[in-house]
Design an enzyme around this catalytic site. Sequence first.
Site, mmCIF file in Angstrom:
data_model
loop_
_atom_site.group_PDB
_atom_site.id
_atom_site.type_symbol
_atom_site.label_atom_id
_atom_site.label_comp_id
_atom_site.label_asym_id
_atom_site.label_seq_id
_atom_site.Cartn_x
_atom_site.Cartn_y
_atom_site.Cartn_z
ATOM 1 N N LYS A 120 0.838 -1.207 0.000
ATOM 2 C CA LYS A 120 0.000 0.000 0.000
ATOM 3 C C LYS A 120 0.874 1.260 0.000
ATOM 4 O O LYS A 120 0.693 2.162 -0.819
ATOM 5 C CB LYS A 120 -0.892 -0.005 1.248
ATOM 6 N N GLY B 57 -25.803 12.291 7.917
ATOM 7 C CA GLY B 57 -25.232 12.042 9.242
ATOM 8 C C GLY B 57 -23.898 12.710 9.479
ATOM 9 O O GLY B 57 -23.784 13.581 10.324
ATOM 10 N N ASP C 202 -15.256 5.461 12.535
ATOM 11 C CA ASP C 202 -15.799 4.561 11.530
ATOM 12 C C ASP C 202 -17.167 4.119 12.016
ATOM 13 O O ASP C 202 -17.382 4.009 13.221
ATOM 14 C CB ASP C 202 -14.861 3.351 11.427
ATOM 15 N N HIS D 97 -30.927 4.457 6.351
ATOM 16 C CA HIS D 97 -30.230 4.976 5.177
ATOM 17 C C HIS D 97 -29.551 3.836 4.442
ATOM 18 O O HIS D 97 -29.000 2.928 5.049
ATOM 19 C CB HIS D 97 -29.186 6.013 5.608
ATOM 20 N N GLU E 289 -29.318 6.494 -1.764
ATOM 21 C CA GLU E 289 -28.550 6.945 -2.926
ATOM 22 C C GLU E 289 -29.496 6.973 -4.115
ATOM 23 O O GLU E 289 -30.330 6.100 -4.267
ATOM 24 C CB GLU E 289 -27.394 5.963 -3.177
ATOM 25 N N HIS F 139 -20.188 11.885 -3.762
ATOM 26 C CA HIS F 139 -18.905 11.252 -4.094
ATOM 27 C C HIS F 139 -18.065 12.128 -5.007
ATOM 28 O O HIS F 139 -16.915 11.823 -5.280
ATOM 29 C CB HIS F 139 -19.137 9.884 -4.734
#
Length: 762
Positions: A18, A437, A494, A646, A670, A700
Amino acid sequence: MASHVVGYPRMGPKRELKFALESMWDGKTQAADLEQVAKDLRASIWKQMSEAGVSMIPSNTFSYYDQVLDTTAMVGAVPSRYEWTGGEIGHDVYFSMARGNKTKPAMEMTKWFDTNYHYIVPELSGETKFVYSSRKAVSEYNEAKALGIDTVPVLVGPVTYLLLSKGDKSAPKGFNTLSLLDAILPVYKEAITELKGAGASWIQLDEPKLVMDLESAQYEAFKKAYAVLSEVSGVKLLVETYFTDLPVEAYKTLCDLPIAGFGVDLVRGSKTLAVIKEHALPTGKTLFAGVVDGRNIWANDLAASVNTVKELQASLGKDNVVVSTSCSLLHSAVDLKNETKLDNELKSWMAFAAQKLVEVVAIANAVSGNKDEEYFAANAAAQASRRNSPRVHNKAVKELAAGLAGSEHRRATPVSTRLEEQQKYLNLPILPTTTIGSFPQTPELRRVRREVKSKKISEEDYDKAIKAEIDSVVKLQEELDIDVLVHGEPERNDMVEYFGEQLDGFCFSANGWVQSYGSRCVKPPIIFGDVSRPKAMTVYWSSYAQSVTKRPMKGMLTGPVTILNWSFVRNDQPRSETCYQISLAIKDEVEDLEKANITVIQIDEAALREGLPLRKSEHADYLRWAVHGFRITTCGVKDTTQIHTHMCYSNFNDIIHSIIDMDADVITIENSRSDEKLLSVFREGVHYGAGIGPGVYDIHSPRIPPTEEMADRARKMLAVLESKVLWINPDCGLKTRKYGEVVPALTNMVNAAKQLRAELAK
Ligand SMILES: [Zn+2]
């Protein structure tokens, strides 16, 4: 007895790949630096397997991005927009396909079967010319050979590759990618011939599509493909399948193929063993028995696996069985050795990829009469301690969960009546506005959370910083004139970890990363025991946020199904049982929020669809308990408490009745990237009586949509939905955006709602 591993994680024990990838993408290092890191990682993995005693070691399971994209490179199916002119495909073209470049967007990415790994979707058409254009498989084979290690090169099989592809823009609607089978096979033949020439005696072709619901033409494609590939003589072909039970038809097809052996997943495929015993195996074929779980982090029950393999030997013949992993270990964590956060008892119950290699070999040795008594005794002791540990088993929780049977846990009043009751109390304008949120997560917030964890700042300072952030997010929303507010979630790292850290039955690794896509990894929480909630998890912050505004403040929770689907889950009880336990914990939180006068509570089920089983015949059962699990969380609230949920996708035409059956008061979803899909559900006459907020703008993208565009989207919805049920909100949470984008976008969104209200009033 031989031992085999289907595939191995690429990232490295400390995510070395990574960091090397991202450093090169940022222009901080050169391609040669990346290549060196990759070469060292491959070498260390092969050596590790060799030292563990694995007799059939995979190669070409390494990838700079994704194995399906590697296959696209191998067959030269580069979409024309990347202007590749032939020759061996290099980093430029490869990473342009994966990530886009200055002028061209990336190829589409989607989930690899039911895992959290995402692959790059090949784009094909009748015009696609397949040319052998990446010799990666043979060069990795040679690289291992130079280290003195003979490997089994792994390729994504041609039929699975084509079935995972889509028609490109030029392809006619309904283009059948399998029509390209004849064209692609010569390239596979070339690759196999070259691998054989380099010395490979076995070649593994992954064909996980075989576990899916297939039509006869698709089975025929497998027969045709392997008839052609088997024309290369002097090399043994192994077809690998995984992720669930193998249908009888697929088993029979594999038995008929001119291949040397095939692999089955005996962990997720609990019925496959019976199919194998009933239908036996043609002479000369080898069965690769996937008994070590590649999808989880639990230590294998070695004694049970030895029995399974011996049973298989008894019905198939002693030399016809190889011990293997259930699928690639790509979907497990890398190495328990690096775990500093987990205590020794928890670690004794677990096996990450490195430990699973040792398990595979130990099982094979034990079956051949060469049992490592000490290792088996330690394993049996750990299995027994996990079975009996009070850390795992909580009698009170089990009794509560058992008591759920027999009720559907539905709210007593129908949703239309509830909405009226709630409106008396909430007094919202028509087309109410809200957000999903989270608000932008600044580096400052991340620092504060990090520093309170490491005790660098005091709890008081942390409290002050989070409250200040909530104050400013509330003030902003009031200025924007949003109707139902959120606190912005500044305290959350998270949406699953935040809850897992506060629930009993969860633990967290320090380095248990799993590749999600490209260089991205996730570190799923581990559910090891019965789940319960020692104390309220969100009430403190939600109450504070409500105290600083007169407008309704949403309490924000993650739903039980999403927590389940984004964690490593127990393998000692059904998933549904673990889900119900989480449901009970979230139910308590919902009711505590209600007691604290939070009148709107949102319970996100972002991952409900993700948990759908691969085979259609199993969908109904999953949806039944998953939707029931959601209803458990909300069944105890008053009619005046408004429950929102949601979802981050809208392709739920096939599960719309399950969504309705969740019985939420309002659903936000969405919509802006797939307008027509959502509208079509309602055009087809499905009645959705609850409130619904199809996102009016795509969070996005950094783009700021104008007022008129958002108003237009809402007008389209108004054509199929009653105005009294429609909400105006973005697609998803705003945490990845910047305030410079969020403020103008939300301003336009509220203006769009006001404009429409004026139109409706006329
Ligand atoms: Zn979302």
